[in-house]
Structures are given as structure tokens and as C-alpha cells.
Design an enzyme around this catalytic site. Sequence first.
Site, short mmCIF file in Angstrom:
data_model
loop_
_atom_site.label_atom_id
_atom_site.label_comp_id
_atom_site.label_asym_id
_atom_site.label_seq_id
_atom_site.Cartn_x
_atom_site.Cartn_y
_atom_site.Cartn_z
CB CYS A 84 -0.97 0.05 1.11
SG CYS A 84 -2.08 -1.35 1.26
CG ASN A 126 -6.62 -0.62 1.01
OD1 ASN A 126 -5.84 -0.16 0.17
ND2 ASN A 126 -6.40 -0.78 2.12
CG HIS A 136 -3.10 3.90 1.75
ND1 HIS A 136 -3.48 3.31 0.69
CD2 HIS A 136 -3.23 2.78 2.69
CE1 HIS A 136 -3.91 2.01 0.70
NE2 HIS A 136 -3.57 1.77 1.93
#
Length: 323
Positions: A114, A280, A250
Amino acid sequence: MGTRAIVRGVGHYLPARVVENAEFEATLDTSDEWIRSRSGIERRHFAAEGETTSQMAIAAARAALDDAGLEADDIDAIVLATSTADLTFPSAATMVQAGLGMSRGFAYDVQAVCAGFVFAMANANAMISSGLARRVMVIGAETFSRIMDWTDRGTCVLFGDGAGALILEAAEGTGAAADRGILAVDLNSDGRHRDILYVDGGVSTGTTGHLVMHGKEVFRHAVEKLADTAHSALDKAGLAGTDVDWLVPHQANLRIIKATAQRLHLPMEKVIVTVQDHGNTSAASIPLALSVGRHEGRIKDGDLVVTEAIGGGLAWGSVVLRW
């Protein structure tokens, strides 16, 4: 004086299929309310059958080229952040290079889960600063829907697919914090925490594997480490939280985003939030959010933007840039 890596263009791509939270109610012991209250996610996009990470990256790259008014051969290098490349090798980046019809330069993937886009931006910035490349296409692209355990209600409802791309270009700066471009980078990792977020497959198992996450542990590390890395990058740039126009974090979980903003003393009005629509998307989440924020007219020329992310590894970091 010195060379800065400035933003020349930005673009994104989302697959056509939108999956609302309610879709999971048929197969899992979950609900729209449960997912929203814990993550802030309302829907996400899933790649179509046969639609690959590199194909989505190509679409995002084309959008960024259009935004910048550039052709593929104006780009010197492609750095693609992904954990879900089409194949073990070659890199998805070389597939993007071919797909764009780019007949020169070089391309490679970066793997920091990520946090991948932050690490890829750091790579691109270093190449531009050193003179190795003049224009670099930085892409984050993921098909996390392909590594989900569909029986694990704690993880499979959180992730989505998509791609975002940013073109960075060399420009002369004064060396001051008022310069356009990337002003500071902060990167970190700690391999001791690998067991709280990982995929249980790879060459050692002969399987693709599924994502495994210990959510409470990840949450605890995320809030602390994201605020710390953003502060570190701002310190390196000689700036403070009060100078920030936009935090583009993020997009993993709305509660993490809110807690991080609070630690940076930033109101939520200064935070670009897309997690409700995208879920996500791992390395794609920051460039997706940057592209949405820019094309909605929120991120303007001269705005000070902080991006920060944390992912498996653990790997985390932040970039401070002036648009």
C-alpha cells in the site's frame, strides 16, 4: 538552486463494475452498516474477468498523458507500484511501456504494497534530481480482488481495483520551500512486523495465495506511523502542518484517515477522501485520490500537498510536494 520533480499531469482509471456493500450480504455475515461503520467504505470497483493490472495502468497512463499534453515517447521512464502484477515476470511496467507504444526509455515495478506509490514517487524524484531521467510516469495499479479470501469478512469487503498515474518532470527550483514539485520524501520499513499483513502465497508455496491481515495491529501501527512520517517529511521541507493545503492519504480506512488528520492538526476539509467510493486500492489509492482531487478542481496550482501511506512489510512513508 537545483532540479525539482514537478507534476506535469495526472489521470486515473476505474473498472466498470461497481460493487456496493449490500452485494456482500448474500455470501457473508456482514451488512452495509457494519462495513461503513468500521471502514467508511460504501462501494468499490472490481476488474472484469480478463482485465489485468497492466491494462488498467495503461488506461490511467493515457489519461495522464492527455492531461499533460504529452505523447508516450516524451516519457523517459515508467515506475509502476503494484503487488498484483499480471505475471511473476516481466514487470507490469514493461507491459505498460509496450501498451503505450513507448519505443524508448525504461520501465520497472516497485513493490511496497500500500506504500508503493510513495516509494515509486521517491524513486522518480531521485532519478529526476540526479539527471537520470527528465520525465517519469509514476503509476499505482492493483487488482486486489484477485487475492481475496472471499470467506474472510474482515478483509474481502475492504479492497478494490483501479489505477492512477502521475507524470513528474524536471524543472529548475530555487531550493526554497516555495518551489513547485517534490520538496521532501520520508521512507521507512520494519520487516519485524511482516506477520500482521501479508499474502500467504508466492514462489515458496506455488500458489498466488490470499491476503491475511490482523486489522487491530495494522490500525495501531498505521495511525502512529503515518502521522510521524508526515511530520518528518514536513520538517525536512522546512514546513509545518499549518502550511498544508491538502492531505492526500492512502485510502484504507476512514477512521485511520481521520485519526491521522487529527494528529497533524488538519481539519477534514483539507483531506481528500475517496475511500467511500474506491475501497482500499493499495498502491493505486493515492494517485486515484490525487487525480480525483485535481479533476474536481480542489487541488490547484501552488497548493502544498502531503501524501502518506503504510502497507505490508511494514513499509511506510510520505512525500511533500507543491502542485
